[in-house]
Scaffold this active site. Structure first.
Site, PDB file in Angstrom:
ATOM      1  CE1 TYR A 143     -22.391  37.349 -35.645  1.00  0.00           C
ATOM      2  CE2 TYR A 143     -22.094  36.261 -33.545  1.00  0.00           C
ATOM      3  CZ  TYR A 143     -22.634  36.286 -34.809  1.00  0.00           C
ATOM      4  OH  TYR A 143     -23.427  35.251 -35.235  1.00  0.00           O
ATOM      5  CE  LYS A 194     -17.997  28.953 -47.116  1.00  0.00           C
ATOM      6  NZ  LYS A 194     -18.427  27.884 -48.064  1.00  0.00           N
ATOM      7  CG  ASP A 227     -19.886  25.076 -46.892  1.00  0.00           C
ATOM      8  OD1 ASP A 227     -18.739  24.884 -46.438  1.00  0.00           O
ATOM      9  OD2 ASP A 227     -20.122  25.117 -48.118  1.00  0.00           O
ATOM     10  CG  ASP A 251     -24.302  32.584 -32.919  1.00  0.00           C
ATOM     11  OD1 ASP A 251     -24.934  31.876 -32.122  1.00  0.00           O
ATOM     12  OD2 ASP A 251     -24.624  33.743 -33.219  1.00  0.00           O
ATOM     13  CG  ASP A 255     -27.835  27.978 -31.335  1.00  0.00           C
ATOM     14  OD1 ASP A 255     -27.265  27.824 -30.230  1.00  0.00           O
ATOM     15  OD2 ASP A 255     -28.544  28.967 -31.596  1.00  0.00           O
TER      16      ASP A 255
END
Ligand code: NAD
Length: 370
Positions: A143, A194, A227, A251, A255
């Site tokens: 980001y 990852k 994942d 993020d 959520d």
């Protein structure tokens, strides 16, 4: 009476002031019944600061936030300010606070109160008693990384670029927060990245492991691809204690975990900075939800997310774990009695207003302290 503790309250916009009013009653209860006094200052942020000062947060407010032991924020934003240019929007006030206080670790607990287990999208047995903490790196990663932007290529195509980048220190400081939290909980950390496809993920895994081996050998550490973590969160969420991950994966995973627990109106959060010489970290506590313009001014908002954010401040800034437990237990009791604001209504429960939810929590606190 214990020494004063300095708390800056920024109610903000929409339902912010309504949920903050009920939180203030809990703070006053602490002073009256637990002899813990808070030196509370209130100030403006977001749209309310734009209306008063023309900008979403003033230098003076930022300075107060720097000096406070903790900042408690309601929510910012609303349709009144939606058409302002991006740089002048209410949300910029919150982003500036996070940036200037250098809040690099975002803590999002996902706790499922038994009385709300049926509100989850998963089966009761998968979520009842769930208590996980997601620690998300908040100031680095894709980001913020450069180069970034959209460019037009010689052949007329366009190319969008963002850069995932982490340094040793950025990884170690957020991992340290996760290990320290784990020691006060279930003593387990799952670090997610990852590493199978990203060099930044390889570095993340190596640095977390190194820090663990140097300073946190007593904490159980495992590594998981992000994942797979997303899948495991809906398959068997109770396997986790503390999850630590980068800005982007955090993020998404936070959520996802939040929705296991029912409603936005129940979700607190904390954002922490580096410890100072006394060991105290700069800290901002806030509910996960926004200003909910659709129900603002109707005395209908659920104040629990903000009250639980204050409980996090008690636990993580003021080292008042017993008082934090009391507040969390009062929330549990009120829910078990069937009190519900509109967002968490279920069959057979009573719909109450924001202020009646506040009354019920104070009553529950009185009963617990009796
Ligand atoms: P929102 O979280 O404000 O609302 C989403 C839905 O959840 C709405 O239907 C709302 O009524 C409901 N809801 C949220 N909190 C609730 C509560 N405590 N009790 C009962 N119901 C609740 O998100 P949104 O609608 O996408 O955004 C509204 C405004 O809030 C926008 O201006 C947005 O930019 C801003 N926002 C601010 C923050 C923040 O201050 N941290 C976060 C998200 C959104």
């Amino acid at each position: 009476m214990a020494a004063n503790k300095n708390l800056l309250m920024l109610p903000g916009d929409g339902i912010g002031p309504e949920v903050m009013r009920e939180t203030r009653r809990v703070i006053e209860w602490m002073a009256k019944k637990r002899a813990v006094s808070f030196d509370v200052t209130e100030d403006l942020v977001g749209g309310s600061a734009i209306d008063a000062h023309g900008i979403p947060v003033t230098d003076d407010t930022v300075e107060k936030a720097q000096k406070a032991d903790a900042v408690l924020l309601g929510a910012v934003g609303g349709p009144k300010w939606d058409n302002l240019p991006f740089e002048q929007k209410p949300e910029r006030g919150l982003l500036r606070l996070r940036k200037e206080l250098e809040l690099f670790a975002n803590l999002r607990p996902a706790v499922c109160f038994p009385a709300l287990a049926d509100a989850s999208s998963l089966k009761r047995e998968l979520v009842e008693g769930l208590d996980i903490m997601i620690v998300r790196e908040l100031t680095g990663g894709v980001y913020f990384g450069t180069p970034r932007g959209i460019e037009t290529l010689p052949d007329g195509q366009r190319r969008g670029v963002n850069t995932q980048v982490y340094t040793t220190n950025e990884i170690r400081r957020v991992a340290a927060v996760a290990f320290e939290l784990a020691r006060k909980r279930g003593n387990r950390v799952t670090s997610c990245e990852k590493a199978n496809v990203m060099e930044s993920g390889v570095l993340w895994r190596e640095e977390v492991q190194k820090l663990h081996d140097e300073s946190y050998k007593d904490v159980e550490l495992s590594h998981m691809y992000a994942d797979n973590a997303a899948m495991q969160l809906v398959r068997a969420p109770k396997q986790f204690d503390v999850i630590v991950t980068d800005n982007l994966f955090g993020d998404i995973l936070s959520d996802e975990a939040a929705m296991l627990t029912g409603s936005l109106g129940m979700l607190p959060s904390a954002s922490l900075g580096a410890p100072d010489a006394t060991g105290r970290r700069k800290a901002l506590y806030e509910p996960v939800h926004g200003s909910a313009p659709d129900i603002a001014g109707q005395n209908a908002a659920n104040p629990i997310a903000t009250i639980l954010s204050f409980a996090m401040a008690l636990r993580y800034t003021f080292d008042m774990g017993d008082e934090a437990d009391l507040v969390e237990k009062a929330v549990k009791d009120v829910l078990e009695k069937g009190m519900r604001t509109g967002d968490i209504m279920q069959k057979g429960t009573a719909k109450v207003s924001t202020s009646v939810m506040g009354d019920s929590l104070i009553l529950a606190l009185n009963n617990l302290a009796a």
